[in-house]
Design an enzyme around this catalytic site. Structure first.
Site, PDB file in Angstrom:
ATOM      1  N   TYR A 118      54.628 -24.580  10.121  1.00 60.48           N
ATOM      2  CA  TYR A 118      53.850 -25.795   9.604  1.00 60.48           C
ATOM      3  C   TYR A 118      52.661 -25.437   8.750  1.00 60.48           C
ATOM      4  O   TYR A 118      52.088 -24.518   8.856  1.00 60.48           O
ATOM      5  CB  TYR A 118      53.024 -26.168  11.143  1.00 60.48           C
ATOM      6  CG  TYR A 118      52.288 -27.412  10.668  1.00 60.48           C
ATOM      7  CD1 TYR A 118      52.740 -28.801  10.783  1.00 60.48           C
ATOM      8  CD2 TYR A 118      50.856 -27.307  10.402  1.00 60.48           C
ATOM      9  CE1 TYR A 118      51.771 -29.763  10.535  1.00 60.48           C
ATOM     10  CE2 TYR A 118      49.999 -28.412  10.066  1.00 60.48           C
ATOM     11  CZ  TYR A 118      50.578 -29.600  10.179  1.00 60.48           C
ATOM     12  OH  TYR A 118      49.681 -30.734   9.977  1.00 60.48           O
ATOM     13  N   GLU A 206      51.267 -32.717   4.749  1.00 62.31           N
ATOM     14  CA  GLU A 206      51.722 -32.208   5.719  1.00 62.31           C
ATOM     15  C   GLU A 206      53.177 -31.588   5.234  1.00 62.31           C
ATOM     16  O   GLU A 206      54.179 -32.501   4.974  1.00 62.31           O
ATOM     17  CB  GLU A 206      51.984 -32.991   6.997  1.00 62.31           C
ATOM     18  CG  GLU A 206      51.492 -32.597   8.326  1.00 62.31           C
ATOM     19  CD  GLU A 206      51.410 -33.467   9.391  1.00 62.31           C
ATOM     20  OE1 GLU A 206      51.934 -34.298   9.482  1.00 62.31           O
ATOM     21  OE2 GLU A 206      50.711 -32.947  10.290  1.00 62.31           O
TER      22      GLU A 206
END
Ligand code: ADP
Ligand code: MG
Length: 406
Positions: A118, A206
């Site tokens: 991530y 993101e």
């Protein structure tokens, strides 16, 4: 402002962020054409909506079928996947039960995934710095990781004066367990991403998952980009990426009329000038036992036309059972606001109770205009009085509604 994954990847790619080859397609035929332009033999067909969790989501039309992201191994299967997605409603954890209609898909090269990580970039208000967040828990929602495994989130706050340096990237790379060539690839990736974030005035970027490929490359497999609306005037070209169909129609209407409007799920429509007063109004409605149907700031320079627009938007919401107008007349004088209210009430033939609290410049004149209008406007003396009256009006109409129904 949010954009689609395929738009985000195209933009980020321009700044040197590594993305896979892919093409957007609006029809199954276009999806086939898109696939033919890719190396293959593995393709991924991805539903484009402004919500995450597509992979695990399901289509309303085929609840037992596959999700909104499908890995396929032939051009014909690309067609089948596109047919199963385009024009269908995808429900994910982030869309709510109503789901979102998929109008286009992104056909992307299949990736040889070794690890899913991530990577996020945001403006951290606590440090007033752009902060990079990274985690080994790719594919999971970062909020969940933060709740259950906060120790698995690595952070690097970047000093705006010196910008991003190799040591920031290396610290994150080693924390993620990257080795050898992967570290260099990650450094290039995160540096490019930081550059894009700054140049484009983003609010959030993101990359979930960020993947390590079999060849040791770092690649963005998903990309969510959100721009800071207050800086959009500096990026006229980005306006073209706005997808109106993804917005709440009432919010879209408000944007076009320069009103700050956020749809909420309560029953009292609010029309207020100034964000602070709007927040206080919402709080006091809650205090007296009801809840606001919206946040609406008509702005300090409210005029009759904007008041009418605001009323139109509020009353187009079927959940609204009563309206509370709370205006402090400063630049916008109370008599002018009162005229706007009267005009709008007549034009729109309001069918729900309307409570008005005015204060400020020319307040007496404003009250007089309302009182003499012949309309059933409930005047209020102060904020608490207004909130109590509007909550009482909602309760009354609910009680009479129940009687009628029985
Ligand atoms: P969402 O977050 O909306 O579910 P993602 O783009 O993150 O959508 O895709 C979900 C999952 O699908 C990824 O975690 C990854 O495992 C897989 N995936 C997505 N794109 C590709 C690709 N190009 N090649 C292989 N697998 C992919
Ligand atoms: Mg994702």
């Amino acid at each position: 402002m949010n954009i689609h994954e395929y738009q985000a990847k195209e933009l980020l790619g321009r700044y040197g962020v590594t993305v896979l080859q892919g093409h957007v397609a609006w029809t199954p035929d276009e999806a086939v054409e898109a696939a033919k332009r890719l190396p293959g033999p593995v393709y991924v067909v991805k539903s484009q909506i402004h919500a995450g969790g597509r992979g695990a989501g399901r289509f309303k039309e085929d609840p037992n079928g596959k999700g909104g992201v499908r890995v396929v191994k032939s051009v014909e299967d690309v067609r089948a996947a596109a047919e199963a997605m385009i024009g269908k409603t995808l429900v994910t954890k982030q869309t709510g039960d109503a789901g979102k209609v998929v109008s286009r898909v992104y056909v992307e090269d299949g990736c040889d995934i070794k690890r899913e990580l991530y990577l996020g970039l945001l403006v951290d208000r606590a440090t007033s710095r752009l902060t990079i967040m990274a985690s080994t828990e790719g594919g999971m929602e970062i909020e969940e990781v933060a709740e259950h495994h906060p120790e698995k989130i690595l952070k690097a706050a970047i000093d705006p004066a010196s910008g991003i340096s190799g040591f920031h990237a290396r610290k994150l790379a080693f924390g993620l367990g990257l080795t050898g060539k992967q570290v260099a690839s990650f450094t290039k990736f995160v540096t490019s991403l930081y550059g894009a974030f700054q140049e484009l005035d983003c609010a959030i970027v993101e990359i979930n998952p960020l993947v390590v490929t079999g060849a040791g490359e770092i690649v963005a497999l998903d990309a969510k980009v959100s721009f800071d609306d207050n800086a959009l005037f500096r990026h006229k070209d980005l306006e073209a990426l706005r997808d109106d169909t993804e917005m709440d129609p009432k919010e879209l209407d408000a944007v076009k009329n320069d009103l700050n409007y956020v749809a909420l799920d309560g029953e009292i429509g609010c029309m207020v000038n100034g964000a602070g007063l709007a927040m206080a109004t919402m709080d006091i409605i809650k205090l007296y036992g009801s809840s606001p149907a919206n946040f609406l700031d008509v702005g300090g320079t409210a005029n009759a036309a904007r008041v009418t627009e605001a009323f139109r938007i509020i009353t187009s919401d079927a959940n609204v059972k009563a309206i509370l107008v709370n205006i402090f007349g400063g630049i916008a004088k109370c008599d002018m606001i009162a005229n706007g209210i009267v005009e709008a009430s007549k034009n729109l033939s309001l069918s729900v109770p309307l409570v008005v609290r005015l204060e400020g410049t020319n307040v007496e004149l404003g009250k007089k205009i309302l009182a003499e209008s012949g309309l059933a406007i409930i005047p209020a003396e102060n904020l608490a009085d207004a909130a109590q009256k509007v909550v009482a009006a909602v309760n009354e109409s609910r009680a009479s509604g129940t009687t009628k129904g029985a």
